[in-house]
Design a protein around this motif. Structure first.
Motif, PDB file in Angstrom:
ATOM      1  N   GLN A 147      67.953  17.924 -20.888  1.00  0.00           N
ATOM      2  CA  GLN A 147      67.224  17.826 -22.143  1.00  0.00           C
ATOM      3  C   GLN A 147      66.103  18.860 -22.200  1.00  0.00           C
ATOM      4  O   GLN A 147      65.642  19.359 -21.180  1.00  0.00           O
ATOM      5  N   TRP A 148      65.714  19.209 -23.424  1.00  0.00           N
ATOM      6  CA  TRP A 148      64.589  20.108 -23.627  1.00  0.00           C
ATOM      7  C   TRP A 148      63.307  19.282 -23.643  1.00  0.00           C
ATOM      8  O   TRP A 148      63.206  18.299 -24.369  1.00  0.00           O
ATOM      9  N   VAL A 149      62.361  19.703 -22.835  1.00  0.00           N
ATOM     10  CA  VAL A 149      61.094  18.971 -22.726  1.00  0.00           C
ATOM     11  C   VAL A 149      59.967  19.840 -23.274  1.00  0.00           C
ATOM     12  O   VAL A 149      59.821  21.009 -22.896  1.00  0.00           O
ATOM     13  N   ARG A 150      59.211  19.270 -24.174  1.00  0.00           N
ATOM     14  CA  ARG A 150      58.054  19.969 -24.743  1.00  0.00           C
ATOM     15  C   ARG A 150      56.862  19.796 -23.811  1.00  0.00           C
ATOM     16  O   ARG A 150      56.462  18.669 -23.505  1.00  0.00           O
ATOM     17  N   ILE A 151      56.290  20.902 -23.385  1.00  0.00           N
ATOM     18  CA  ILE A 151      55.168  20.881 -22.446  1.00  0.00           C
ATOM     19  C   ILE A 151      53.974  21.562 -23.095  1.00  0.00           C
ATOM     20  O   ILE A 151      54.054  22.718 -23.516  1.00  0.00           O
ATOM     21  N   SER A 152      52.899  20.856 -23.182  1.00  0.00           N
ATOM     22  CA  SER A 152      51.670  21.428 -23.724  1.00  0.00           C
ATOM     23  C   SER A 152      51.063  22.388 -22.700  1.00  0.00           C
ATOM     24  O   SER A 152      50.928  22.052 -21.520  1.00  0.00           O
ATOM     25  N   LEU A 153      50.703  23.582 -23.137  1.00  0.00           N
ATOM     26  CA  LEU A 153      50.130  24.571 -22.212  1.00  0.00           C
ATOM     27  C   LEU A 153      48.845  24.063 -21.568  1.00  0.00           C
ATOM     28  O   LEU A 153      48.568  24.358 -20.402  1.00  0.00           O
ATOM     29  N   LYS A 154      48.089  23.286 -22.323  1.00  0.00           N
ATOM     30  CA  LYS A 154      46.808  22.806 -21.782  1.00  0.00           C
ATOM     31  C   LYS A 154      47.003  21.759 -20.686  1.00  0.00           C
ATOM     32  O   LYS A 154      46.064  21.446 -19.949  1.00  0.00           O
ATOM     33  N   ASP A 155      48.225  21.218 -20.562  1.00  0.00           N
ATOM     34  CA  ASP A 155      48.500  20.222 -19.527  1.00  0.00           C
ATOM     35  C   ASP A 155      48.996  20.834 -18.217  1.00  0.00           C
ATOM     36  O   ASP A 155      49.091  20.142 -17.207  1.00  0.00           O
ATOM     37  N   ILE A 156      49.328  22.128 -18.242  1.00  0.00           N
ATOM     38  CA  ILE A 156      49.872  22.777 -17.043  1.00  0.00           C
ATOM     39  C   ILE A 156      48.746  23.124 -16.085  1.00  0.00           C
ATOM     40  O   ILE A 156      47.782  23.802 -16.444  1.00  0.00           O
ATOM     41  N   LEU A 157      48.868  22.659 -14.844  1.00  0.00           N
ATOM     42  CA  LEU A 157      47.914  23.008 -13.792  1.00  0.00           C
ATOM     43  C   LEU A 157      48.342  24.300 -13.098  1.00  0.00           C
ATOM     44  O   LEU A 157      47.598  25.264 -13.046  1.00  0.00           O
ATOM     45  N   TYR A 158      49.559  24.277 -12.560  1.00  0.00           N
ATOM     46  CA  TYR A 158      50.111  25.469 -11.931  1.00  0.00           C
ATOM     47  C   TYR A 158      51.626  25.335 -11.863  1.00  0.00           C
ATOM     48  O   TYR A 158      52.184  24.246 -12.044  1.00  0.00           O
ATOM     49  N   HIS A 169      53.622  21.733 -12.394  1.00  0.00           N
ATOM     50  CA  HIS A 169      52.691  20.649 -12.064  1.00  0.00           C
ATOM     51  C   HIS A 169      51.766  20.416 -13.254  1.00  0.00           C
ATOM     52  O   HIS A 169      51.128  21.345 -13.752  1.00  0.00           O
ATOM     53  N   LEU A 170      51.710  19.165 -13.705  1.00  0.00           N
ATOM     54  CA  LEU A 170      50.996  18.824 -14.924  1.00  0.00           C
ATOM     55  C   LEU A 170      49.787  17.936 -14.647  1.00  0.00           C
ATOM     56  O   LEU A 170      49.768  17.156 -13.701  1.00  0.00           O
ATOM     57  N   GLU A 171      48.806  18.056 -15.525  1.00  0.00           N
ATOM     58  CA  GLU A 171      47.625  17.197 -15.450  1.00  0.00           C
ATOM     59  C   GLU A 171      48.028  15.774 -15.827  1.00  0.00           C
ATOM     60  O   GLU A 171      48.890  15.567 -16.692  1.00  0.00           O
ATOM     61  N   ASP A 172      47.404  14.812 -15.176  1.00  0.00           N
ATOM     62  CA  ASP A 172      47.662  13.394 -15.471  1.00  0.00           C
ATOM     63  C   ASP A 172      49.121  13.002 -15.293  1.00  0.00           C
ATOM     64  O   ASP A 172      49.645  12.127 -15.989  1.00  0.00           O
ATOM     65  N   SER A 173      49.804  13.662 -14.369  1.00  0.00           N
ATOM     66  CA  SER A 173      51.199  13.309 -14.082  1.00  0.00           C
ATOM     67  C   SER A 173      51.457  13.490 -12.595  1.00  0.00           C
ATOM     68  O   SER A 173      51.195  14.558 -12.039  1.00  0.00           O
ATOM     69  N   HIS A 199      50.200  34.663  -6.543  1.00  0.00           N
ATOM     70  CA  HIS A 199      50.958  34.616  -5.293  1.00  0.00           C
ATOM     71  C   HIS A 199      52.421  34.765  -5.661  1.00  0.00           C
ATOM     72  O   HIS A 199      52.818  34.462  -6.793  1.00  0.00           O
ATOM     73  N   ARG A 200      53.230  35.241  -4.739  1.00  0.00           N
ATOM     74  CA  ARG A 200      54.650  35.416  -5.053  1.00  0.00           C
ATOM     75  C   ARG A 200      55.314  34.108  -5.463  1.00  0.00           C
ATOM     76  O   ARG A 200      56.331  34.090  -6.143  1.00  0.00           O
ATOM     77  N   SER A 201      54.706  32.976  -5.082  1.00  0.00           N
ATOM     78  CA  SER A 201      55.303  31.673  -5.382  1.00  0.00           C
ATOM     79  C   SER A 201      54.503  30.830  -6.360  1.00  0.00           C
ATOM     80  O   SER A 201      54.870  29.681  -6.619  1.00  0.00           O
ATOM     81  N   PHE A 202      53.418  31.365  -6.941  1.00  0.00           N
ATOM     82  CA  PHE A 202      52.564  30.537  -7.792  1.00  0.00           C
ATOM     83  C   PHE A 202      52.033  31.285  -9.015  1.00  0.00           C
ATOM     84  O   PHE A 202      51.565  32.418  -8.899  1.00  0.00           O
ATOM     85  N   ILE A 203      52.110  30.616 -10.157  1.00  0.00           N
ATOM     86  CA  ILE A 203      51.380  30.993 -11.366  1.00  0.00           C
ATOM     87  C   ILE A 203      50.380  29.877 -11.619  1.00  0.00           C
ATOM     88  O   ILE A 203      50.725  28.699 -11.515  1.00  0.00           O
ATOM     89  N   VAL A 204      49.154  30.233 -11.952  1.00  0.00           N
ATOM     90  CA  VAL A 204      48.131  29.202 -12.174  1.00  0.00           C
ATOM     91  C   VAL A 204      47.595  29.294 -13.596  1.00  0.00           C
ATOM     92  O   VAL A 204      47.605  30.357 -14.222  1.00  0.00           O
ATOM     93  N   SER A 205      47.157  28.160 -14.100  1.00  0.00           N
ATOM     94  CA  SER A 205      46.438  28.120 -15.369  1.00  0.00           C
ATOM     95  C   SER A 205      44.993  28.510 -15.083  1.00  0.00           C
ATOM     96  O   SER A 205      44.301  27.834 -14.305  1.00  0.00           O
ATOM     97  N   LEU A 206      44.531  29.570 -15.696  1.00  0.00           N
ATOM     98  CA  LEU A 206      43.178  30.053 -15.414  1.00  0.00           C
ATOM     99  C   LEU A 206      42.126  29.023 -15.798  1.00  0.00           C
ATOM    100  O   LEU A 206      41.088  28.910 -15.145  1.00  0.00           O
ATOM    101  N   ASP A 207      42.403  28.250 -16.823  1.00  0.00           N
ATOM    102  CA  ASP A 207      41.432  27.239 -17.272  1.00  0.00           C
ATOM    103  C   ASP A 207      41.301  26.074 -16.303  1.00  0.00           C
ATOM    104  O   ASP A 207      40.321  25.316 -16.373  1.00  0.00           O
ATOM    105  N   LYS A 208      42.275  25.909 -15.420  1.00  0.00           N
ATOM    106  CA  LYS A 208      42.269  24.759 -14.519  1.00  0.00           C
ATOM    107  C   LYS A 208      41.651  25.070 -13.151  1.00  0.00           C
ATOM    108  O   LYS A 208      41.499  24.176 -12.322  1.00  0.00           O
ATOM    109  N   ILE A 209      41.318  26.317 -12.905  1.00  0.00           N
ATOM    110  CA  ILE A 209      40.692  26.676 -11.624  1.00  0.00           C
ATOM    111  C   ILE A 209      39.279  26.127 -11.600  1.00  0.00           C
ATOM    112  O   ILE A 209      38.458  26.442 -12.462  1.00  0.00           O
TER     113      ILE A 209
END
Length: 243
Positions: A147-158, A169-173, A199-209
């Motif tokens: 299924q297609w899952v809608r993910i809010s950008l503001k909820d993404i941690l990394y 990885h999501l906030e509050d989940s 990192h070669r294995s990680f993208i991070v949300s800059l707002d969540k640092i």
């Protein structure tokens, strides 16, 4: 139809010619160029930016396996790799450098086509498993299982790479979402003003640092190391924050 641009690399002329012939008779493959050593191949990969490299392993000066490791460390686009070799003891090493398949010489066109189709499937799934977003967008759709899952950008941690998958990885989940797409493909579609690969294995949300040390960042209690090749670009961001 999806067309995969290919490079063939082999120091044996007959083996190289065979791969060239197989590529040319496969409708969804396009031969960009070929060469007989991994050192030249490294430059050609940067120049041509192929989707797929058919790569011999045992070559002088720089082996195919060593080239594959170098490609994994670069910051630019990383092509899919199908190893071609006369030796059968490299399979585990091939897996470690994210090779899609492993063709044992002498191989038939049927075996070659099976490997090429595997790459084609991964490429098409990657292109169809997400929706591009811009800095003004607030969400993204990722295909998770069936299924297609809608993910809010503001909820993404990394976002974490797991070979051909990503784990979001999501906030509050407590449960991360797993989607069949490469980290590189997703990185190219996310807004760079909000997300950064550190990192070669990680993208991070800059707002969540929420904390920064000499060589790492912290998102909540998770520590993620800043890779050597990403340090300079990340330092520019940090310097702006600290002004």
């Amino acid at each position: 139809m999806t067309i995969l641009k290919c490079i063939a690399v082999d120091d044996e002329p007959l083996a190289l010619k065979l791969v060239e012939t197989f590529i040319e008779q496969t409708p969804f493959l396009e031969l960009a160029c070929s060469c007989d050593n991994a050192v030249e191949a490294m430059g050609l990969i940067r120049e041509k930016q192929p989707d797929l490299v058919f790569l011999d392993i045992n070559m002088p000066n720089l082996t195919g396996m060593e080239l594959a490791r170098l490609l994994q460390e670069q910051s630019g686009p990383i092509p899919k790799i199908v190893f071609t070799t006369a030796y059968n003891h490299y399979a585990i090493e091939g897996y470690r450098v994210n090779a899609v398949d492993y063709l044992l010489k002498p191989f038939s066109y049927e075996e070659f086509l099976r490997a090429a189709n595997k790459v084609l499937q991964l490429s098409e799934e990657s292109s169809n498993h997400f929706q591009s977003v811009t800095a003004d967008d607030e969400f993204i759709f990722l295909k998770v299982e069936y299924q297609w899952v809608r993910i809010s950008l503001k909820d993404i941690l990394y976002i974490e790479s797991l070979k051909d998958y990503v784990k979001v990885h999501l906030e509050d989940s407590q449960k991360a979402l797993l989607s069949l797409i490469s980290l590189k493909a997703l990185e190219e579609k996310l807004p760079s003003s909000k997300f950064m690969r550190i990192h070669r294995s990680f993208i991070v949300s800059l707002d969540k640092i929420n904390a920064i040390s000499k060589n790492s960042i912290f998102i909540n209690k998770t520590e993620i190391t800043v890779g050597e090749q990403y340090k300079e670009a990340f330092k520019i961001i940090v310097d702006k924050w600290l002004k």
